[in-house]
Design a protein around this motif. Structure first.
Motif, PDB file in Angstrom:
ATOM      1  N   UNK A  40      51.728  65.602  17.575  1.00  0.00           N
ATOM      2  CA  UNK A  40      50.463  65.407  17.088  1.00  0.00           C
ATOM      3  C   UNK A  40      49.770  66.827  16.956  1.00  0.00           C
ATOM      4  N   UNK A  41      49.249  66.928  15.884  1.00  0.00           N
ATOM      5  CA  UNK A  41      48.582  68.492  15.865  1.00  0.00           C
ATOM      6  C   UNK A  41      47.143  68.495  15.830  1.00  0.00           C
ATOM      7  N   UNK A  42      46.332  69.299  16.630  1.00  0.00           N
ATOM      8  CA  UNK A  42      44.964  69.304  16.522  1.00  0.00           C
ATOM      9  C   UNK A  42      44.597  70.758  16.530  1.00  0.00           C
ATOM     10  N   UNK A  43      43.446  70.774  15.718  1.00  0.00           N
ATOM     11  CA  UNK A  43      42.696  72.320  15.533  1.00  0.00           C
ATOM     12  C   UNK A  43      41.921  72.492  16.530  1.00  0.00           C
ATOM     13  N   UNK A  44      41.974  73.385  17.283  1.00  0.00           N
ATOM     14  CA  UNK A  44      40.997  73.702  18.356  1.00  0.00           C
ATOM     15  C   UNK A  44      40.235  75.241  18.307  1.00  0.00           C
TER      16      UNK A  44
ATOM     17  N   UNK B  79      39.287  56.865  18.361  1.00  0.00           N
ATOM     18  CA  UNK B  79      40.479  57.216  19.112  1.00  0.00           C
ATOM     19  C   UNK B  79      40.576  58.341  20.210  1.00  0.00           C
ATOM     20  N   UNK B  80      41.064  57.762  21.402  1.00  0.00           N
ATOM     21  CA  UNK B  80      41.109  58.546  22.561  1.00  0.00           C
ATOM     22  C   UNK B  80      42.401  58.510  23.092  1.00  0.00           C
ATOM     23  N   UNK B  81      42.640  59.662  23.804  1.00  0.00           N
ATOM     24  CA  UNK B  81      43.999  59.766  24.647  1.00  0.00           C
ATOM     25  C   UNK B  81      44.127  61.095  25.578  1.00  0.00           C
ATOM     26  N   UNK B  82      44.983  61.000  26.299  1.00  0.00           N
ATOM     27  CA  UNK B  82      45.245  62.146  26.992  1.00  0.00           C
ATOM     28  C   UNK B  82      46.718  62.698  26.767  1.00  0.00           C
ATOM     29  N   UNK B  83      46.901  63.910  26.210  1.00  0.00           N
ATOM     30  CA  UNK B  83      48.140  64.300  25.413  1.00  0.00           C
ATOM     31  C   UNK B  83      48.717  65.637  26.394  1.00  0.00           C
ATOM     32  N   UNK B  84      49.885  65.743  26.105  1.00  0.00           N
ATOM     33  CA  UNK B  84      50.847  66.492  26.794  1.00  0.00           C
ATOM     34  C   UNK B  84      50.906  67.839  25.754  1.00  0.00           C
ATOM     35  N   UNK B  85      50.507  69.016  25.883  1.00  0.00           N
ATOM     36  CA  UNK B  85      50.563  70.095  25.244  1.00  0.00           C
ATOM     37  C   UNK B  85      52.114  70.792  24.893  1.00  0.00           C
ATOM     38  N   UNK B  86      52.566  70.726  23.827  1.00  0.00           N
ATOM     39  CA  UNK B  86      53.984  71.340  23.703  1.00  0.00           C
ATOM     40  C   UNK B  86      53.800  72.664  23.481  1.00  0.00           C
ATOM     41  N   UNK B  87      52.816  73.185  22.291  1.00  0.00           N
ATOM     42  CA  UNK B  87      52.731  74.577  22.209  1.00  0.00           C
ATOM     43  C   UNK B  87      51.448  74.784  21.284  1.00  0.00           C
TER      44      UNK B  87
ATOM     45  N   UNK C  44      47.815  69.277  30.223  1.00  0.00           N
ATOM     46  CA  UNK C  44      47.338  67.871  29.626  1.00  0.00           C
ATOM     47  C   UNK C  44      45.742  68.009  28.843  1.00  0.00           C
ATOM     48  N   UNK C  45      45.719  67.506  27.671  1.00  0.00           N
ATOM     49  CA  UNK C  45      44.245  67.790  27.300  1.00  0.00           C
ATOM     50  C   UNK C  45      43.865  66.236  26.969  1.00  0.00           C
ATOM     51  N   UNK C  46      42.406  66.090  27.002  1.00  0.00           N
ATOM     52  CA  UNK C  46      41.845  64.810  26.461  1.00  0.00           C
ATOM     53  C   UNK C  46      41.486  65.012  24.983  1.00  0.00           C
ATOM     54  N   UNK C  47      41.692  64.046  24.258  1.00  0.00           N
ATOM     55  CA  UNK C  47      41.630  64.218  22.996  1.00  0.00           C
ATOM     56  C   UNK C  47      40.896  63.130  22.607  1.00  0.00           C
ATOM     57  N   UNK C  48      40.125  63.332  21.432  1.00  0.00           N
ATOM     58  CA  UNK C  48      39.082  62.302  20.943  1.00  0.00           C
ATOM     59  C   UNK C  48      38.730  62.336  19.319  1.00  0.00           C
TER      60      UNK C  48
ATOM     61  N   UNK D 176      39.322  66.104  18.421  1.00  0.00           N
ATOM     62  CA  UNK D 176      38.689  67.297  19.196  1.00  0.00           C
ATOM     63  C   UNK D 176      39.126  67.212  20.821  1.00  0.00           C
ATOM     64  N   UNK D 177      38.917  68.261  21.288  1.00  0.00           N
ATOM     65  CA  UNK D 177      39.338  68.296  22.670  1.00  0.00           C
ATOM     66  C   UNK D 177      38.174  68.014  23.502  1.00  0.00           C
ATOM     67  N   UNK D 178      38.365  66.998  24.372  1.00  0.00           N
ATOM     68  CA  UNK D 178      37.165  66.645  25.211  1.00  0.00           C
ATOM     69  C   UNK D 178      37.326  64.945  25.171  1.00  0.00           C
ATOM     70  N   UNK D 179      36.175  64.706  26.373  1.00  0.00           N
ATOM     71  CA  UNK D 179      36.158  63.299  26.373  1.00  0.00           C
ATOM     72  C   UNK D 179      35.682  62.439  25.409  1.00  0.00           C
ATOM     73  N   UNK D 180      36.076  61.042  25.417  1.00  0.00           N
ATOM     74  CA  UNK D 180      35.599  60.224  24.274  1.00  0.00           C
ATOM     75  C   UNK D 180      33.938  60.176  23.981  1.00  0.00           C
ATOM     76  N   UNK D 181      33.218  60.649  23.050  1.00  0.00           N
ATOM     77  CA  UNK D 181      31.954  60.297  22.824  1.00  0.00           C
ATOM     78  C   UNK D 181      31.856  59.018  21.800  1.00  0.00           C
ATOM     79  N   UNK D 182      31.247  58.076  22.393  1.00  0.00           N
ATOM     80  CA  UNK D 182      31.106  57.012  21.519  1.00  0.00           C
ATOM     81  C   UNK D 182      32.460  56.308  21.077  1.00  0.00           C
ATOM     82  N   UNK D 183      32.495  55.423  19.803  1.00  0.00           N
ATOM     83  CA  UNK D 183      33.802  54.527  19.533  1.00  0.00           C
ATOM     84  C   UNK D 183      34.692  55.814  18.893  1.00  0.00           C
TER      85      UNK D 183
END
Ligand SMILES: Nc1ncnc2c1ncn2[C@@H]1O[C@H](COP(=O)(O)OP(=O)(O)OP(=O)(O)O)[C@@H](O)[C@H]1O
Ligand SMILES: [Mg+2]
Lengths: 375, 294
Positions: free
Chosen positions: A321-325, A293-301, A336-340, A284-291
């Motif tokens: 890394x692909x994420x569905x938003x 994997x989290x990170x701050x990633x660089x969007x390519x496209x 830059x996006x925060x993912x969790x 998910x895009x957004x800050x870590x909620x609970x326990x």
């Protein structure tokens, strides 16, 4: 009606190539089993062995409790729908459908009645006098289905029956096949390349790889609990993101350049290399909620495809890394996006064997007290 | 299948390339054909010294000659039997080969060889095989109690030319049948097998109907061959005998013309033969070009 039992079956082609190695599978009566897997993994070979079109090198196949290894295809009480339909080009649709019944000396009146029922069911009653070449691909497909159902066999076999149709027709026929199978309750084996077809049709989904079964289960089981890296990446689209990493000192760290992924607290897992998998839809895009994997990633496209947007971010390895938003998400290259991803959505696999480790619980990934590791 | 279209840089080149074939056709076919037509209206005297225009007299004479009808009968029997034998055997061979070679075509090359044998050679070959005193085939037949002597028995003579003529045609037919068989997708056989048809039933209900365009084409080709292209076979073996038993039309043309020295009558026969070839060719184009329906 009859179930199918495949017991320790092997197939070695005359040229010495082993297409199926020691495969066992039980298909209960009335169930629709879908075989999926990459090209050349032996799906058609297995299906054709059930049909009797290929000899069985080793092991037994039984249909309805009767071992069929030595029976001719015509004696196995099966019907098959081929990818290219394999209609008899010189016969009318009526004769195409009646051929199998005539060969079995069915009385004329009954043939007529059964053919008529079948064409009604498939909506091709007006085409009975046509020859195959006077019909569209979709209509031929229906005739091929019709030829299978008039016979009222105990097993249907399908080898990529929809792959020659356009996308819209494919969806339509898929729904229809499902409906017919439910209605007739005939045990079916269905081979396909198409994931969506596999997921939507299957009672049991069987993922094959290099002549072996990787995993068999309901589609949701395979989706939620893939047994191997192969199944994890094969089921689901876009494929599960795979992060090779190392477990040490109660932490999981991705291998090499972390590319913004935080080390994750991880207890109860032996030290050493592991692969961490996370599906794009669970990042998910957004800050870590609970326990998790989290990170701050660089969007390519980012690829908006209507209902959702696929966001490609720079990952630790060469693969993004692909994420569905959400569909309206507006992430631009360079952002830059925060993912969790929550802990219970993560998958751990053994690096060596590719086999899944037990699923994680939140407790395992709650931050340990003590100094934060520095990245 | 789409044929590649070749473009030539010079307009005259394609014509030049056609020239040898055109020349051959002109010198050996068109010109003699024209001569024959002209000659069929004339009568030559016994010494070949004078020509007299007789109108249709040659044809009248021909069609009131019982030996001409006998020759037609012999030719028809010969052509039908030769075509039937050549086609049945070649279909059988092709069906067997198809099972083996699906995919490869190494065998095809071998199987075309008999076609390259000259008709006269083929005839002599079979004549020796069936020679009553030295032929191995005649010997074998004698062992099973069949007295085979082509110089005395009309039936033996007929059988000999049929076998010799058919043998030469088998390889040609074989190629077409094999190609026809290989054009039938495997999955159609498989579907039929699943539909409960055994090999024999599959052959008669699937294979044969799907081969019908090929079969029809070959029938015409074989008939044309047997009627018009078998002079050398007869000449090298039975020479029309015993009596007139194997004197097929093409052979009779030659014999009446060059042995009997009835050039006018022989020319008239040639013209009739030409008309028959033309008719068969028309049939072939009419029905084959618009592909046999299935
Ligand atoms: N007749 C044969 N002789 C030798 N090898 C064969 C033969 N038929 C198939 N194979 C091999 O067996 C393997 C499995 O083939 P199969 O047709 O079962 O694959 P598949 O899973 O159906 O693939 P696809 O999805 O492309 O249809 C392939 O590697 C193929 O090359
Ligand atoms: Mg296949």
């Amino acid at each position: 009606m009859a179930g199918i039992t495949i017991d320790g079956v092997r197939k070695v082609y005359p040229n010495g190539f082993q297409a199926i190695e020691d495969l066992s599978l039980n298909i209960p009566d009335g169930e629709l089993v879908v075989l999926v897997g990459p090209s050349g993994c032996g799906k058609s070979t297995l299906l054709r062995m059930i049909a009797g079109l290929e000899t069985i090198s080793d092991g037994d196949i039984s249909i309805g409790g009767r071992i069929v290894n030595r029976l001719e295809p015509g004696e196995r009480d099966i019907a098959m729908v081929f990818q290219n339909y394999a209609l008899y080009p010189h016969m009318t649709i009526f004769d195409n459908l009646a051929y199998g019944l005539r060969n079995r000396k069915t009385p004329k009146a009954e043939i007529k009645q059964r053919v008529e029922e079948a064409v009604q069911m498939l909506g091709i009653a007006h085409l009975l006098d046509r020859k195959p070449r006077q019909m569209s691909g979709g209509q031929r497909q229906r005739v091929a289905m019709g030829r299978a159902i008039v016979r009222e066999p105990s097993v249907f076999l399908f080898d990529e029956p929809l792959s020659n149709l356009d996308a819209k027709l494919r969806v339509q026929m898929r729904v229809e096949i499902k409906r017919l199978q439910r209605q007739l309750k005939t045990t079916s084996v269905y081979v396909t390349h198409d994931q969506l077809e596999a997921m939507t049709l299957a009672d049991t989904l069987v993922v094959m790889n290099a002549g072996r079964i990787e995993q068999a289960g309901t589609p949701m089981e395979l989706y939620s609990n893939p047994a191997t890296v192969f199944v994890a990446t094969f089921i689901g689209s876009p494929a599960m993101n795979m992060l090779p990493g190392i477990v040490a000192d109660g932490f999981f760290r991705v291998e090499g350049d972390a590319a913004g992924i935080q080390p994750m607290s991880l207890r109860g897992v032996a030290n050493g290399p592991v692969i961490l998998g996370v599906r794009p839809e669970h990042l998910q895009v957004g800050p870590a909620i609970g326990a998790g994997l989290s990170g701050r990633l660089h969007v390519i496209s980012s690829e908006p495809i209507g209902a959702e947007t696929l966001v490609y971010c720079e990952g630790p390895g060469s693969d993004p890394l692909i994420l569905r938003a959400a569909g309206e998400a507006t992430h631009r290259p360079g952002d830059m996006v925060d993912v969790f991803a929550p802990a219970d959505r993560l998958h751990l696999f053994d690096t060596e064997t590719g086999e899944a480790k037990p699923r994680l619980t939140a407790v395992q990934t709650v931050m340990a007290t003590g100094p934060q590791p520095v990245t | 299948m789409q044929t590649k279209r070749v473009t030539f840089r010079h307009v005259w080149l394609p014509y030049l390339l056609c020239l040898p074939q055109l020349a051959v056709t002109l010198i050996f076919f068109i010109w003699p054909a024209g001569e024959a037509i002209v000659e069929s209206f004339y009568q030559t005297n016994a010494f070949g010294t004078s020509l007299r225009f007789v109108g249709l007299a040659n044809f009248q004479r021909l069609f009131s000659d019982p030996s001409y009808y006998a020759s037609i009968r012999v030719s028809v029997i010969f052509a039908l039997a030769t075509s039937a034998l050549a086609m049945t055997l070649s279909l059988l061979f092709a069906a067997v080969a198809d099972r083996i070679v699906r995919g490869t075509n190494a065998y095809r090359t071998f199987l075309i060889w008999p076609y390259a044998v000259a008709p006269a050679v083929a005839g002599v070959l079979w004549m020796f095989l069936f020679n009553p005193s030295i032929g191995i085939a005649a010997y074998a037949l004698e062992m099973v109690g069949i007295d085979f002597n082509a110089t005395i028995s009309p039936n033996s003579a007929m059988a000999l030319i049929i076998v010799a003529a058919a043998w030469k045609q088998i390889s040609y037919n074989f190629l077409f049948f094999l190609a026809g068989l290989q054009a039938i997708p495997n999955s159609v056989y498989e579907a039929a097998a699943i539909d409960g048809a055994g090999p024999v039933k599959r052959f008669f209900t699937i294979v044969l109907p799907l081969l019908s365009p090929t079969t029809f084409f070959l029938l015409v080709v074989n008939m044309v061959y047997a009627f018009f292209d078998t002079f050398a076979v007869v000449h090298a073996t039975t020479q029309g005998g015993p009596g007139q038993a194997t004197s097929i039309l093409v052979y009779k043309v030659w014999k009446d013309g060059f042995v009997g020295l009835d050039l006018g009558g022989s020319a008239a026969q040639s013209v009739v033969l030409m008309a028959m070839v033309a008719a068969l060719t028309v049939i072939q184009f009419r029905y084959i070009e618009r592909r046999v329906e299935y």
